[in-house]
Design a protein around this motif. Sequence first.
Motif, PDB file in Angstrom:
ATOM      1  N   LYS A 235     -78.739  58.953 -94.302  1.00 56.74           N
ATOM      2  CA  LYS A 235     -77.841  57.981 -93.680  1.00 56.74           C
ATOM      3  C   LYS A 235     -78.689  57.034 -92.822  1.00 56.74           C
ATOM      4  CE  LYS A 235     -73.297  57.871 -91.549  1.00 56.74           C
ATOM      5  NZ  LYS A 235     -73.529  56.551 -91.028  1.00 56.74           N
TER       6      LYS A 235
ATOM      7  N   GLY B 139     -79.538  54.217 -89.796  1.00 58.09           N
ATOM      8  CA  GLY B 139     -79.192  53.917 -88.412  1.00 58.09           C
ATOM      9  C   GLY B 139     -78.778  55.099 -87.551  1.00 58.09           C
TER      10      GLY B 139
ATOM     11  N   THR C  77     -86.303  55.890 -83.827  1.00 57.13           N
ATOM     12  CA  THR C  77     -86.300  56.123 -82.383  1.00 57.13           C
ATOM     13  C   THR C  77     -86.806  57.536 -82.057  1.00 57.13           C
ATOM     14  OG1 THR C  77     -84.433  54.617 -82.207  1.00 57.13           O
ATOM     15  CG2 THR C  77     -84.802  56.072 -80.326  1.00 57.13           C
TER      16      THR C  77
ATOM     17  N   ASP D  92     -91.138  53.776 -94.613  1.00 52.73           N
ATOM     18  CA  ASP D  92     -89.943  52.972 -94.892  1.00 52.73           C
ATOM     19  C   ASP D  92     -90.363  51.549 -95.277  1.00 52.73           C
ATOM     20  OD1 ASP D  92     -87.553  51.614 -94.925  1.00 52.73           O
ATOM     21  OD2 ASP D  92     -86.851  52.392 -92.998  1.00 52.73           O
TER      22      ASP D  92
ATOM     23  N   MET E 189     -77.128  59.739 -80.283  1.00 56.13           N
ATOM     24  CA  MET E 189     -76.181  58.701 -79.829  1.00 56.13           C
ATOM     25  C   MET E 189     -74.890  59.333 -79.326  1.00 56.13           C
ATOM     26  SD  MET E 189     -76.872  55.766 -82.640  1.00 56.13           S
ATOM     27  CE  MET E 189     -78.469  55.663 -83.454  1.00 56.13           C
TER      28      MET E 189
ATOM     29  N   THR F  87     -78.945  52.537 -73.870  1.00 55.80           N
ATOM     30  CA  THR F  87     -79.319  51.180 -74.306  1.00 55.80           C
ATOM     31  C   THR F  87     -80.801  50.886 -74.048  1.00 55.80           C
ATOM     32  OG1 THR F  87     -78.575  50.379 -72.172  1.00 55.80           O
ATOM     33  CG2 THR F  87     -77.031  50.137 -74.005  1.00 55.80           C
TER      34      THR F  87
ATOM     35  N   ARG G  90     -83.154  50.404 -77.120  1.00 56.20           N
ATOM     36  CA  ARG G  90     -83.275  49.101 -77.772  1.00 56.20           C
ATOM     37  C   ARG G  90     -84.200  48.192 -76.960  1.00 56.20           C
ATOM     38  NH1 ARG G  90     -78.272  46.456 -78.400  1.00 56.20           N
ATOM     39  NH2 ARG G  90     -77.485  48.507 -78.988  1.00 56.20           N
TER      40      ARG G  90
END
Length: 256
Positions: free
Chosen positions: A10, A12, A17, A39, A188, A220, A223
Amino acid sequence: MKIWTVANQKGGVGKTTTTVSLGGILALQGKRVLLIDTDPHASLTYYFGIDSEQLEVSVYDIFARGSQMASEEILQALCPSTIENLDILPATMAIATLDRSMGHKSGMGLVLKKALAKISEHYDYAILDCPPVLGVLMVNALAASERILVPVQTEFLALKGLDRMMRTMELMQTSQSKQYNYTIIPTMYDKRTKASLEAYKSLIETYEDKVWPGVIPVDTKFRDASLSQKVPIEYCPKSRGVYAYKALLEHLLQLD
Ligand SMILES: Nc1ncnc2c1ncn2[C@@H]1O[C@H](COP(=O)(O)OP(=O)(O)OP(=O)(O)O)[C@@H](O)[C@H]1O
Ligand SMILES: [Mg+2]
């Protein structure tokens, strides 16, 4: 050299990270770490500001030239990161063509494993970041590694995607007669939402002790860290997310 692979079909879910977070923490602890981008989108490569289209040598050459590459040549392909002890084996778009050009050749599944064996005394850890697609690159990454880390986003459809990843690992295990160690990492996680809580509960119910008994929270700062091209522990060492990855690393080190 210990080899871990971060994989989930899957997209994302936090694979890249997780790779940069764990790699950064290990390097700051004084370990010699190599991060490998498998990737074609080269997110890990771009994370460190490496322009993959300008590279003369990349992970592509390892596949294209395979056994002919001497350890010195492989070492020359590695790029330094912003911190000591942390190097990158970058990806280029060209690796997207490998499935078509090489997927059918026998013995292609072990190319990466054999190449890494040649440089194994130079690093304590190698962490491989996989694309979200099953193909020759993911097969190579899985075959090369001793532990698979499977980040799973704690949301409603997460378990469905995880099913597919589990089937892939079973297939690989059968074809290689090798038992994989794997750890599922809930990512997440938003404690304010019912969806996160429900997904976490069903992960534990279904996969029991294969699930790391912690969570990577929504943060956050990850990111922001990627925009700054710094590993999270360098950019935001006191963030909730980094604390969570430190706890995850401790858990993984106890398992190995
Ligand atoms: N714990 C987190 N909290 C908030 N944002 C996160 C978290 N983990 C990752 N992200 C962000 O979510 C996005 C996707 O994460 P990441 O690139 O790590 O996923 P991936 O699984 O590698 O994706 P792909 O399958 O496309 O390679 C990125 O913008 C990243 O900064
Ligand atoms: Mg990624």
